[in-house]
Scaffold this active site. Structure first.
Site, PDB file in Angstrom:
ATOM      1  N   HIS A 128       4.719   3.561  19.434  1.00 65.13           N
ATOM      2  CA  HIS A 128       3.736   3.865  18.383  1.00 65.13           C
ATOM      3  C   HIS A 128       3.886   5.311  17.891  1.00 65.13           C
ATOM      4  O   HIS A 128       2.973   6.141  18.029  1.00 65.13           O
ATOM      5  CB  HIS A 128       2.311   3.616  18.887  1.00 65.13           C
ATOM      6  N   GLU A 166      -0.989  -2.716  23.361  1.00 65.45           N
ATOM      7  CA  GLU A 166      -0.212  -1.561  23.796  1.00 65.45           C
ATOM      8  C   GLU A 166      -1.073  -0.597  24.625  1.00 65.45           C
ATOM      9  O   GLU A 166      -2.271  -0.502  24.380  1.00 65.45           O
ATOM     10  CB  GLU A 166       0.396  -0.829  22.567  1.00 65.45           C
ATOM     11  N   GLY A 220       4.730   6.170  14.647  1.00 67.76           N
ATOM     12  CA  GLY A 220       4.724   6.250  13.183  1.00 67.76           C
ATOM     13  C   GLY A 220       4.303   7.599  12.628  1.00 67.76           C
ATOM     14  O   GLY A 220       4.980   8.183  11.790  1.00 67.76           O
ATOM     15  N   ALA A 247       3.088  -1.548  11.530  1.00 67.28           N
ATOM     16  CA  ALA A 247       1.687  -1.698  11.109  1.00 67.28           C
ATOM     17  C   ALA A 247       0.784  -1.855  12.340  1.00 67.28           C
ATOM     18  O   ALA A 247       0.263  -0.846  12.855  1.00 67.28           O
ATOM     19  CB  ALA A 247       1.565  -2.871  10.148  1.00 67.28           C
ATOM     20  N   ARG A 248       0.629  -3.081  12.815  1.00 67.14           N
ATOM     21  CA  ARG A 248      -0.140  -3.323  14.035  1.00 67.14           C
ATOM     22  C   ARG A 248       0.480  -4.507  14.773  1.00 67.14           C
ATOM     23  O   ARG A 248       0.931  -5.477  14.148  1.00 67.14           O
ATOM     24  CB  ARG A 248      -1.608  -3.635  13.721  1.00 67.14           C
ATOM     25  N   GLY A 259       0.836  -1.195   0.000  1.00 61.43           N
ATOM     26  CA  GLY A 259       0.000   0.000   0.000  1.00 61.43           C
ATOM     27  C   GLY A 259       0.874   1.249   0.000  1.00 61.43           C
ATOM     28  O   GLY A 259       2.072   1.199  -0.275  1.00 61.43           O
ATOM     29  N   ARG A 260       0.228   2.372   0.362  1.00 59.84           N
ATOM     30  CA  ARG A 260       0.932   3.665   0.264  1.00 59.84           C
ATOM     31  C   ARG A 260       2.201   3.701   1.111  1.00 59.84           C
ATOM     32  O   ARG A 260       3.241   4.180   0.669  1.00 59.84           O
ATOM     33  CB  ARG A 260       0.031   4.791   0.771  1.00 59.84           C
ATOM     34  N   ILE A 261       2.086   3.218   2.361  1.00 59.84           N
ATOM     35  CA  ILE A 261       3.238   3.348   3.266  1.00 59.84           C
ATOM     36  C   ILE A 261       4.374   2.438   2.791  1.00 59.84           C
ATOM     37  O   ILE A 261       5.540   2.847   2.745  1.00 59.84           O
ATOM     38  CB  ILE A 261       2.821   3.047   4.723  1.00 59.84           C
TER      39      ILE A 261
END
Ligand code: DGY
Length: 346
Positions: free
Chosen positions: A290, A272, A292, A242-243, A158-160
């Site tokens: 976290h 988290e 990002g 991501a997750r 995807g975009r990232i």
């Protein structure tokens, strides 16, 4: 009495975003910057026309089962939707939106930060200096791995992921591999300098560094399990922006302890901020909280994008970043196909 829509915001936001919210809506901003409880979320859903939550607000089917619900629009501050049961929201006739695009570059920058920190053992070095344990330069001190020229495997394109590919390829001369069952377009692959792999297993076997860029869904939970870590090259690295729940923590910790993986760079965690405490015992893991999208520019842009979505909705215009059921438009067809494919490997 105000005729403006009532909007409840769950977390403190950049000043320019809060000021714009005040201008456009009858807004309740939190006095404390704490995660909303399920009860607070239910109370908010009963009291506001629009809710502006973040990744920390768990809008589950149970929370959304609160009655009566006044909320007609949930404008999530974040690109991920995994904190919201979108099917339950839709069942209550609530429109849901996110904030794509504006966090792409900064999240990709953070993936690069983790790659650099992990391969160059920057976390260990910083802890040594701060802990007054540095005894001086020596040829064998904290020897890491050269970043330039490595093979980087991207899970999801995807975009990232595409932004990471460009930075890693053009900036660090890396060879870029990717696995995304939706078959990214030749133009996207060329712009990212990426070579596709037809299975996740091939990608894992061929990469020095594996970076995760797929959403968290039932299909991708524990995607990185013991078998997949075993497929990774000995001495390889895992990066996750991501997750957290895409990774089976037991399997990753075992791979790091055994030395099969040389290191991991993690910005996201299951449950988290209460992360698996075993990570803190491992020197070969870089742990970030976290971060990002955590830049001034991006957090302001995310807030303004959420405001644009709310504004459009309450003005009766199409919501730019509205969630749609997979297969019905927006980002969904590609995403749905990806998830169908990924789920085959679970
Ligand atoms: C996102 O936007 O999904 C970031 O991870 C923050 O939630």
């Amino acid at each position: 009495m105000s005729a403006r829509p009532k909007v409840i915001v769950t977390r403190r936001l950049p000043p320019v975003v809060e000021a714009t919210l005040r201008e456009r809506f009858d807004v309740d901003l939190p006095t404390e910057d704490r995660q909303f409880t399920a009860e607070q979320l239910q109370r908010a859903l009963a009291q506001c026309d629009g809710l502006l939550p973040t990744v920390t607000d768990k809008l589950t089917a149970e929370v959304l089962a609160a009655y009566p619900i006044r909320t007609r629009m949930i404008a999530n501050f974040g690109v991920g939707y995994d904190n919201i049961d979108v099917a339950a929201a839709k069942a209550h006739d609530i429109v849901v939106s996110n904030t794509p695009d504006v966090l792409t570059e900064c999240t990709a920058d953070l993936a690069m930060t983790l790659i650099l920190m992990t391969l160059r053992r920057a976390g260990e070095g910083e802890r040594e200096v701060r802990g007054e344990r540095w005894t001086g330069w020596r040829p064998l001190h904290l020897i890491g791995e050269r970043v330039t020229g490595k093979t980087l495997g991207l899970v999801g394109m995807g975009r990232i992921a595409r932004a990471v590919a460009r930075k890693a390829h053009l900036g660090f001369g890396m060879r870029i591999l990717c696995y995304d069952p939706t078959a990214p377009s030749p133009a996207d692959l060329a712009a990212a300098g990426a070579e596709p792999r037809s299975t996740l297993e091939e990608l894992l076997a061929d990469s020095d560094i594996v970076s995760l860029h797929c959403p968290s869904t039932p299909a991708t939970r524990n995607l990185m399990n013991p078998e997949r870590f075993a497929r990774m090259r000995p001495g390889a690295f895992l990066i996750n922006t991501a997750r957290g729940d895409i990774v089976d923590d037991d399997a990753l910790i075992a791979a790091l302890r055994s030395g099969h993986l040389a290191g991991a760079g993690l910005d996201v965690f299951r449950g988290e901020p209460n992360i698996d405490p075993r990570y803190r015992e491992l020197e070969n893991v870089v742990l970030l909280p976290h971060l990002g999208s955590a830049t001034r520019e991006t957090r302001e842009a995310m807030g303004m994008r959420a405001i644009d979505n709310l504004t459009a909705f309450f003005a009766g215009r199409p919501v730019p970043d509205r969630w749609r059921r997979p297969g019905t438009g927006g980002r969904s067809p590609a995403c749905a196909a990806t998830l169908r494919q990924l789920s085959k490997y679970l």
